[in-house]
Write an enzyme that holds these catalytic residues in place. Structure first.
Site, PDB file in Angstrom:
ATOM      1  N   CYS A 112     -53.773 -16.724 -76.417  1.00  0.00           N
ATOM      2  CA  CYS A 112     -53.307 -15.550 -77.058  1.00  0.00           C
ATOM      3  C   CYS A 112     -54.801 -14.871 -76.822  1.00  0.00           C
ATOM      4  O   CYS A 112     -55.765 -15.373 -77.620  1.00  0.00           O
ATOM      5  CB  CYS A 112     -52.797 -15.504 -78.254  1.00  0.00           C
ATOM      6  SG  CYS A 112     -52.463 -13.939 -78.820  1.00  0.00           S
ATOM      7  N   GLY A 216     -50.418 -18.126 -63.853  1.00  0.00           N
ATOM      8  CA  GLY A 216     -51.572 -17.363 -63.414  1.00  0.00           C
ATOM      9  C   GLY A 216     -50.933 -16.469 -61.918  1.00  0.00           C
ATOM     10  O   GLY A 216     -50.551 -17.598 -60.712  1.00  0.00           O
TER      11      GLY A 216
HETATM   12  C1  LIG Z   1     -44.952  -9.630 -72.955  1.00  0.00           C
HETATM   13  C2  LIG Z   1     -45.950 -11.182 -72.604  1.00  0.00           C
HETATM   14  C3  LIG Z   1     -45.837 -11.961 -74.153  1.00  0.00           C
HETATM   15  C4  LIG Z   1     -46.525 -13.222 -73.897  1.00  0.00           C
HETATM   16  N1  LIG Z   1     -46.890 -13.607 -74.960  1.00  0.00           N
HETATM   17  C5  LIG Z   1     -46.771 -15.459 -75.072  1.00  0.00           C
HETATM   18  C6  LIG Z   1     -46.852 -15.588 -76.029  1.00  0.00           C
HETATM   19  O1  LIG Z   1     -46.320 -15.884 -77.397  1.00  0.00           O
HETATM   20  N2  LIG Z   1     -47.409 -17.287 -76.006  1.00  0.00           N
HETATM   21  C7  LIG Z   1     -48.439 -17.613 -74.598  1.00  0.00           C
HETATM   22  O2  LIG Z   1     -48.285 -19.005 -74.980  1.00  0.00           O
HETATM   23  N3  LIG Z   1     -48.313 -16.965 -73.704  1.00  0.00           N
HETATM   24  C8  LIG Z   1     -47.957 -15.806 -73.699  1.00  0.00           C
HETATM   25  N4  LIG Z   1     -48.222 -14.553 -72.749  1.00  0.00           N
HETATM   26  C9  LIG Z   1     -48.355 -15.074 -71.588  1.00  0.00           C
HETATM   27  C10 LIG Z   1     -47.972 -16.294 -70.366  1.00  0.00           C
HETATM   28  O3  LIG Z   1     -47.579 -16.479 -70.977  1.00  0.00           O
HETATM   29  C11 LIG Z   1     -48.370 -15.873 -69.578  1.00  0.00           C
HETATM   30  O4  LIG Z   1     -49.529 -17.116 -69.400  1.00  0.00           O
HETATM   31  C12 LIG Z   1     -49.327 -15.281 -68.849  1.00  0.00           C
HETATM   32  O5  LIG Z   1     -48.804 -13.955 -68.707  1.00  0.00           O
HETATM   33  C13 LIG Z   1     -49.788 -15.142 -67.525  1.00  0.00           C
HETATM   34  O6  LIG Z   1     -49.026 -15.766 -66.155  1.00  0.00           O
HETATM   35  P1  LIG Z   1     -47.962 -14.963 -64.999  1.00  0.00           P
HETATM   36  O7  LIG Z   1     -48.879 -14.497 -64.005  1.00  0.00           O
HETATM   37  O8  LIG Z   1     -47.259 -15.708 -64.706  1.00  0.00           O
HETATM   38  O9  LIG Z   1     -47.652 -13.630 -66.052  1.00  0.00           O
HETATM   39  C14 LIG Z   1     -47.419 -13.316 -72.585  1.00  0.00           C
HETATM   40  C15 LIG Z   1     -47.360 -12.293 -71.990  1.00  0.00           C
HETATM   41  C16 LIG Z   1     -46.554 -11.632 -71.563  1.00  0.00           C
HETATM   42  C17 LIG Z   1     -46.700 -10.819 -70.488  1.00  0.00           C
END
Ligand SMILES: Cc1cc2nc3c(=O)[nH]c(=O)nc-3n(C[C@H](O)[C@H](O)[C@H](O)COP(=O)(O)O)c2cc1C
Length: 390
Positions: A112, A216
């Site tokens: 986070c 990612g």
């Molecule tokens: C709206 C939102 C909320 C998220 N909340 C969390 C969370 O509670 N815990 C966590 O480990 N990552 C959280 N993330 C990060 C995602 O799990 C992920 O690592 C990040 O979006 C990158 O992956 P992506 O490119 O597929 O989106 C959040 C991301 C978004 C966009």
């Protein structure tokens, strides 16, 4: 249609579970609740992680938090993400999960980047304090072990490019006994900007013996195959790519099974999915509300944030979009969805595009003296949060 050769896939081993396809829905606060997870699970296989739960809130039996730990009867393994900064509180929270049989898999959040979290040494700031990190992960693993519940960690590359932690933290987590390590290929300073560094994911895969999950910028199923080919990871974690596109999990399942078909729903088919999503949220909120009417309003309110993602790229007028983003009942939703042109084809311009958060890089706020004290393993003051899901 896919233009990517399929990597021969193996199921992802997570403790005693074999997961096929090796796909994980990323925990997303405010998004991956029980209704959204069911919607995604209806599309394809994988593991679907619930919203983040803070260890302190769980230990204090916060009613909102206890309510957030909800799983479908057919959800297996039930996957729960915990956020903690104190090894003792984390162990106590894991014991509650295990004793009350609340979940089958626990993921620990060290990714986070939100200032209110890192400023106190939590989330993406914590792995920098390597001894505290190792102690915390071990505390969770040891508390979960008697029940055979696998623990995983999810982290970023580090605080910024000058303070990378992922390889060292991955090795420490492995040493502590985790079942897998997931890496989001960005630093905390990058937040959601730029592109994820898949080379770093490959480096971590090379360094560890336990399964590594890459995270990612998987916007399409073929991106997942590309990530596996590029990094050799054992599985992929998909977050923003599925916002307004739960059928991405059907594409991912097809892709990992070597099939080339990809979903390109018409606007009419998207409307059916929107209706299903809203209905599942209403079911979820009705179960928690004092009255069914209140539950329907809360479920519809929760659905509103998804409207723009579903309609991205479709030619739908501003007024209709605004009305859809203000619905208070399923009847209202039905009425508005009826105004969409069901024959409108899927907008190809929306494919492969970032969605959801794409904010700019920023300074990482840290507690005073944090960077100068890597081996201090004191629990940072005030870093525990008592509100889950954010
Ligand atoms: C709206 C939102 C909320 C998220 N909340 C969390 C969370 O509670 N815990 C966590 O480990 N990552 C959280 N993330 C990060 C995602 O799990 C992920 O690592 C990040 O979006 C990158 O992956 P992506 O490119 O597929 O989106 C959040 C991301 C978004 C966009």
């Amino acid at each position: 249609m896919s233009d990517v050769a399929v990597a021969p896939g193996r199921p992802l081993t997570l403790g005693g579970y074999q997961v096929w396809p090796p796909v994980v829905l990323a925990p997303m606060a405010g998004i991956t609740n029980v209704g959204f997870r069911r919607l995604c699970r209806e599309q394809g296989g994988g593991i679907y992680v619930c919203e983040m739960i803070t260890t302190r809130a769980l230990v204090e039996r916060n009613p909102k938090t206890l309510h957030m730990i909800a799983f479908g009867d057919d959800e297996k393994p039930r996957s729960l993400q915990l956020y903690g900064t104190d090894p003792e509180i984390t162990a106590a929270a894991v014991r509650i999960v295990v004793e009350r049989n609340l979940a089958d898999h626990i993921d620990l959040n060290f990714g986070c980047p939100v200032p209110k979290v890192t400023r106190r040494g939590g989330g993406a700031a914590l792995p920098w304090r390597r001894r505290l990190f190792a102690r915390l992960v071990r505390a969770a693993v040891d508390a979960a072990a008697p029940a055979g519940v696998p623990v995983t960690v999810k982290m970023r590359k580090g605080i910024d490019d000058d303070h990378l932690t992922y390889v060292e933290a991955g090795l420490a987590a492995q040493e502590a006994g985790v079942a897998a390590v997931a890496l989001h290929g960005r630093t905390a300073a990058q937040r959601y900007s730029g592109t994820a560094d898949w080379d770093a994911i490959a480096t971590l895969k090379q360094a560890l013996d336990v399964p590594v999950l890459g995270n990612g910028d998987i916007w399409e199923a073929d991106d997942a195959l590309r990530m596996v080919a590029h990094t050799g990871v054992d599985g992929v974690v998909v977050g923003r790519g599925c916002l307004g596109r739960p059928w991405l999990f059907a594409d991912l399942e097809a892709a990992f099974n070597g099939r080339s078909e990809r979903r390109l729903p018409t606007l009419g088919e998207v409307a059916v999915t929107m209706r299903r999503h809203a209905e599942l949220l209403v079911d979820q909120f009705v179960a928690a509300a004092r009255t069914p009417a209140r539950g329907e309003r809360d479920g519809c309110a929760d659905f509103r944030k998804h409207v723009a993602w579903y309609l991205k790229g479709f030619p739908v007028g501003g007024e209709l979009r605004r009305s859809l983003a203000m619905i208070e009942s399923l009847a209202q939703l039905d009425d508005l969805l009826g105004k969409l042109d069901p024959t409108e084809p899927f907008p190809m311009t929306a494919l492969g595009q970032p969605r959801g958060r794409t904010n700019s890089p920023g300074k990482v706020f840290l507690p005073d003296g944090w960077l100068a004290s890597r081996d201090d393993d004191a629990v940072p003051e005030g870093a525990e949060m008592d509100d889950s899901g954010g």
